[in-house]
Scaffold this motif. Structure first.
Motif, PDB file in Angstrom:
ATOM      1  N   ILE A 150       0.282   2.755   2.047  1.00 14.98           N
ATOM      2  CA  ILE A 150      -0.867   2.278   1.280  1.00 14.98           C
ATOM      3  C   ILE A 150      -0.717   2.764  -0.150  1.00 14.98           C
ATOM      4  O   ILE A 150      -0.437   3.946  -0.381  1.00 14.98           O
ATOM      5  CB  ILE A 150      -2.187   2.799   1.891  1.00 14.98           C
ATOM      6  N   ASP A 151      -0.875   1.868  -1.119  1.00 18.50           N
ATOM      7  CA  ASP A 151      -0.708   2.272  -2.510  1.00 18.50           C
ATOM      8  C   ASP A 151      -2.025   2.807  -3.090  1.00 18.50           C
ATOM      9  O   ASP A 151      -3.049   2.911  -2.394  1.00 18.50           O
ATOM     10  CB  ASP A 151      -0.135   1.135  -3.354  1.00 18.50           C
ATOM     11  N   GLY A 152      -2.014   3.138  -4.376  1.00 14.98           N
ATOM     12  CA  GLY A 152      -3.177   3.735  -5.016  1.00 14.98           C
ATOM     13  C   GLY A 152      -4.375   2.827  -5.124  1.00 14.98           C
ATOM     14  O   GLY A 152      -5.498   3.294  -5.365  1.00 14.98           O
ATOM     15  N   ASP A 153      -4.175   1.531  -4.946  1.00 13.12           N
ATOM     16  CA  ASP A 153      -5.278   0.573  -4.970  1.00 13.12           C
ATOM     17  C   ASP A 153      -5.718   0.163  -3.570  1.00 13.12           C
ATOM     18  O   ASP A 153      -6.450  -0.810  -3.401  1.00 13.12           O
ATOM     19  CB  ASP A 153      -4.861  -0.674  -5.761  1.00 13.12           C
ATOM     20  N   ASP A 154      -5.250   0.887  -2.567  1.00  7.26           N
ATOM     21  CA  ASP A 154      -5.544   0.608  -1.159  1.00  7.26           C
ATOM     22  C   ASP A 154      -4.974  -0.727  -0.686  1.00  7.26           C
ATOM     23  O   ASP A 154      -5.493  -1.341   0.257  1.00  7.26           O
ATOM     24  CB  ASP A 154      -7.051   0.683  -0.863  1.00  7.26           C
ATOM     25  N   ASN A 155      -3.891  -1.182  -1.318  1.00  9.10           N
ATOM     26  CA  ASN A 155      -3.136  -2.292  -0.756  1.00  9.10           C
ATOM     27  C   ASN A 155      -2.237  -1.750   0.348  1.00  9.10           C
ATOM     28  O   ASN A 155      -1.636  -0.677   0.209  1.00  9.10           O
ATOM     29  CB  ASN A 155      -2.277  -2.968  -1.824  1.00  9.10           C
ATOM     30  N   VAL A 156      -2.141  -2.484   1.443  1.00 12.98           N
ATOM     31  CA  VAL A 156      -1.416  -2.034   2.623  1.00 12.98           C
ATOM     32  C   VAL A 156      -0.086  -2.782   2.724  1.00 12.98           C
ATOM     33  O   VAL A 156      -0.065  -4.021   2.719  1.00 12.98           O
ATOM     34  CB  VAL A 156      -2.246  -2.271   3.900  1.00 12.98           C
ATOM     35  N   TYR A 157       1.003  -2.031   2.820  1.00 17.12           N
ATOM     36  CA  TYR A 157       2.335  -2.605   3.010  1.00 17.12           C
ATOM     37  C   TYR A 157       2.760  -2.363   4.446  1.00 17.12           C
ATOM     38  O   TYR A 157       2.758  -1.218   4.919  1.00 17.12           O
ATOM     39  CB  TYR A 157       3.343  -1.978   2.053  1.00 17.12           C
ATOM     40  N   ILE A 158       3.129  -3.425   5.144  1.00 15.67           N
ATOM     41  CA  ILE A 158       3.507  -3.332   6.549  1.00 15.67           C
ATOM     42  C   ILE A 158       4.906  -3.909   6.743  1.00 15.67           C
ATOM     43  O   ILE A 158       5.221  -5.004   6.256  1.00 15.67           O
ATOM     44  CB  ILE A 158       2.503  -4.077   7.443  1.00 15.67           C
ATOM     45  N   VAL A 159       5.733  -3.165   7.459  1.00  9.66           N
ATOM     46  CA  VAL A 159       7.039  -3.671   7.858  1.00  9.66           C
ATOM     47  C   VAL A 159       6.826  -4.601   9.047  1.00  9.66           C
ATOM     48  O   VAL A 159       6.517  -4.157  10.154  1.00  9.66           O
ATOM     49  CB  VAL A 159       7.989  -2.525   8.239  1.00  9.66           C
ATOM     50  N   SER A 196       7.692   3.133   2.259  1.00  9.61           N
ATOM     51  CA  SER A 196       6.974   4.141   1.475  1.00  9.61           C
ATOM     52  C   SER A 196       6.818   3.642   0.051  1.00  9.61           C
ATOM     53  O   SER A 196       7.753   3.081  -0.534  1.00  9.61           O
ATOM     54  CB  SER A 196       7.739   5.473   1.481  1.00  9.61           C
ATOM     55  N   VAL A 197       5.629   3.848  -0.493  1.00 11.67           N
ATOM     56  CA  VAL A 197       5.351   3.470  -1.874  1.00 11.67           C
ATOM     57  C   VAL A 197       5.618   4.667  -2.770  1.00 11.67           C
ATOM     58  O   VAL A 197       5.099   5.764  -2.542  1.00 11.67           O
ATOM     59  CB  VAL A 197       3.893   3.003  -2.033  1.00 11.67           C
ATOM     60  N   GLY A 198       6.456   4.473  -3.793  1.00 14.88           N
ATOM     61  CA  GLY A 198       6.804   5.539  -4.709  1.00 14.88           C
ATOM     62  C   GLY A 198       5.719   5.788  -5.739  1.00 14.88           C
ATOM     63  O   GLY A 198       4.733   5.043  -5.838  1.00 14.88           O
ATOM     64  N   PRO A 199       5.893   6.837  -6.553  1.00 17.23           N
ATOM     65  CA  PRO A 199       4.852   7.201  -7.535  1.00 17.23           C
ATOM     66  C   PRO A 199       4.610   6.143  -8.594  1.00 17.23           C
ATOM     67  O   PRO A 199       3.527   6.093  -9.186  1.00 17.23           O
ATOM     68  CB  PRO A 199       5.388   8.501  -8.138  1.00 17.23           C
ATOM     69  N   PRO A 239      18.565   4.181   9.748  1.00 13.17           N
ATOM     70  CA  PRO A 239      17.472   4.945   9.135  1.00 13.17           C
ATOM     71  C   PRO A 239      16.117   4.445   9.623  1.00 13.17           C
ATOM     72  O   PRO A 239      15.883   3.250   9.727  1.00 13.17           O
ATOM     73  CB  PRO A 239      17.667   4.680   7.637  1.00 13.17           C
ATOM     74  N   ALA A 240      15.238   5.388   9.935  1.00 10.43           N
ATOM     75  CA  ALA A 240      13.944   5.051  10.531  1.00 10.43           C
ATOM     76  C   ALA A 240      12.819   5.254   9.520  1.00 10.43           C
ATOM     77  O   ALA A 240      12.649   4.469   8.597  1.00 10.43           O
ATOM     78  CB  ALA A 240      13.742   5.880  11.800  1.00 10.43           C
ATOM     79  N   GLY A 241      12.044   6.322   9.662  1.00  9.14           N
ATOM     80  CA  GLY A 241      10.965   6.568   8.724  1.00  9.14           C
ATOM     81  C   GLY A 241      11.471   7.154   7.419  1.00  9.14           C
ATOM     82  O   GLY A 241      12.525   7.782   7.361  1.00  9.14           O
ATOM     83  N   LEU A 242      10.710   6.949   6.359  1.00 14.23           N
ATOM     84  CA  LEU A 242      11.046   7.547   5.065  1.00 14.23           C
ATOM     85  C   LEU A 242       9.771   7.799   4.285  1.00 14.23           C
ATOM     86  O   LEU A 242       8.736   7.160   4.512  1.00 14.23           O
ATOM     87  CB  LEU A 242      12.013   6.679   4.263  1.00 14.23           C
ATOM     88  N   THR A 243       9.853   8.752   3.363  1.00 10.92           N
ATOM     89  CA  THR A 243       8.723   9.097   2.500  1.00 10.92           C
ATOM     90  C   THR A 243       9.248   9.416   1.112  1.00 10.92           C
ATOM     91  O   THR A 243      10.259  10.119   0.978  1.00 10.92           O
ATOM     92  CB  THR A 243       7.953  10.312   3.051  1.00 10.92           C
TER      93      THR A 243
END
Length: 356
Positions: A150-159, A196-199, A239-243
């Motif tokens: 989820i980004d800073g505007d509460d947009n949700v990114y789903i794989v 994952s959403v970067g800064p 590769p599985a999860g990432l942050t």
């Protein structure tokens, strides 16, 4: 019989260094628990950490042990605070194949379920709030949702795993956009997993079967591709999860290589972790009540030397207790701690960043 070295109560302080990132092992949390409640994990797949340090862990388990499918609640001090959700089913608050979770700006938990093709939302007490998602392949429909951020505007990114794409939604599930298709070219996917959403708002995706990390703009333009198949530094095997950390450092659960890789913000290799687990407080309590189990452990070889034909990452991890075995998720808290979830050893290994 020669007594083997035990890791009970031992804290290992080996540092992992690079030019930009320094990590120090802190502790392990976990013990296997296939029951429907109580402390312990059953194939922990992902975790989320609130601002006050409460930890939520998805216990994916399997449908044959449906009572163990749940979300456990605990803290860094290993106090077990409860659980919620249950399986195996499609009712409100139920899961079948829960994969990933993320906290939104209101500290609500959004959890993906790749079997039910939906997102379930809970408050931090575990109360079910709502769900959204429709199975299918049209824009806004889902087929095996996996990673979520989820980004800073509460947009949700789903794989959208089996549709080979990333989908973007509002926080209440309204479709915004999508990108990607099946393939091996930049911008294409083959069973993608983590996101994952970067800064800066860039979107990073673990492209599982293509053994790489892809970086996109928020609109889906390809910005970079990191990695290739292999077990060398900067190479990946499923590769599985990432942050992505606030400073842009990328933490990747390199599942097939049984390790975590850390990349600098430009995608270059920084360091790798193989695992340094020690006995958790929960396990120590168990051994205190079951001294015969501790005695058996003390004479066992927890880090055996394997024959040459078994020196693969998988075999080494399955036989050496300190190593990661099935690392599927990497998450960060606001104290600079890095949590690695191991599905096969039912535990979390925790490291501290000392460079920030």
């Amino acid at each position: 019989m020669r007594r083997r070295k035990s890791f009970l109560g031992q804290r290992m302080t080996t540092k992992q260094d690079s030019a930009q990132v320094t990590l120090e092992y802190i502790k392990t949390i976990g013990i296997v628990n296939n029951g429907f409640n109580g402390r312990g994990f059953a194939n922990p797949y992902d975790l989320a950490i609130t601002a006050d340090g409460t930890i939520y862990v998805i216990n994916r388990c399997d449908t044959a042990r449906a009572s163990a499918i749940r979300v456990g609640i605990l803290n860094f001090d290993e106090d077990y605070l409860g659980e919620f959700g249950y399986g195996n089913g499609s009712g409100d608050g139920q899961f079948v194949w829960a994969v990933s979770m993320k906290l939104d700006s209101q500290e609500r938990l959004l959890i993906t379920d790749e079997h039910n093709h939906r997102i379930s939302i809970f408050d931090t007490s575990g109360k079910f709030l709502e769900k959204w998602g429709t199975p299918g392949s049209a824009p806004g429909e889902l087929n095996g949702p996996a990673g979520i951020d989820i980004d800073g505007d509460d947009n949700v990114y789903i794989v959208d795993q089996h549709n080979s794409r990333i989908q973007k939604f509002t926080i209440d599930g309204k479709y915004i956009a999508h990108w990607g298709e099946f393939g091996t070219e930049p911008g294409q996917f083959n069973l993608p997993w983590g996101v994952s959403v970067g800064p800066d708002g860039s979107v990073f995706v673990a492209d599982w079967r293509n053994d790489r990390i892809q970086k996109f703009s928020p609109e889906g333009d390809v910005l970079a591709v990191y990695g290739e198949s292999g077990d060398g530094d900067g190479q990946f095997s499923r590769p599985a999860g990432l942050t992505v950390a606030p400073d842009g450092v990328i933490f990747v659960a390199d599942w097939g290589n049984e390790r975590v890789q850390v990349l600098n913000s430009d995608g270059s290799f920084a360091l790798k972790l193989r695992g340094q687990a020690t006995v958790s407080k929960w396990a120590a309590d168990y051994f205190a009540s079951n001294p015969e189990e501790l005695e058996a452990r003390e004479i066992a070889n927890m880090t055996p030397e394997l024959p040459a034909h078994l020196r693969s990452a998988y075999h080494e991890s399955s036989q050496s207790e300190p190593y990661f075995w099935g690392p599927v998720a990497v998450r960060l808290d606001n104290q600079g701690r890095v949590y690695v979830s191991e599905a096969n050893r039912h535990r979390l290994q925790i490291y501290q960043r000392t460079d920030v």
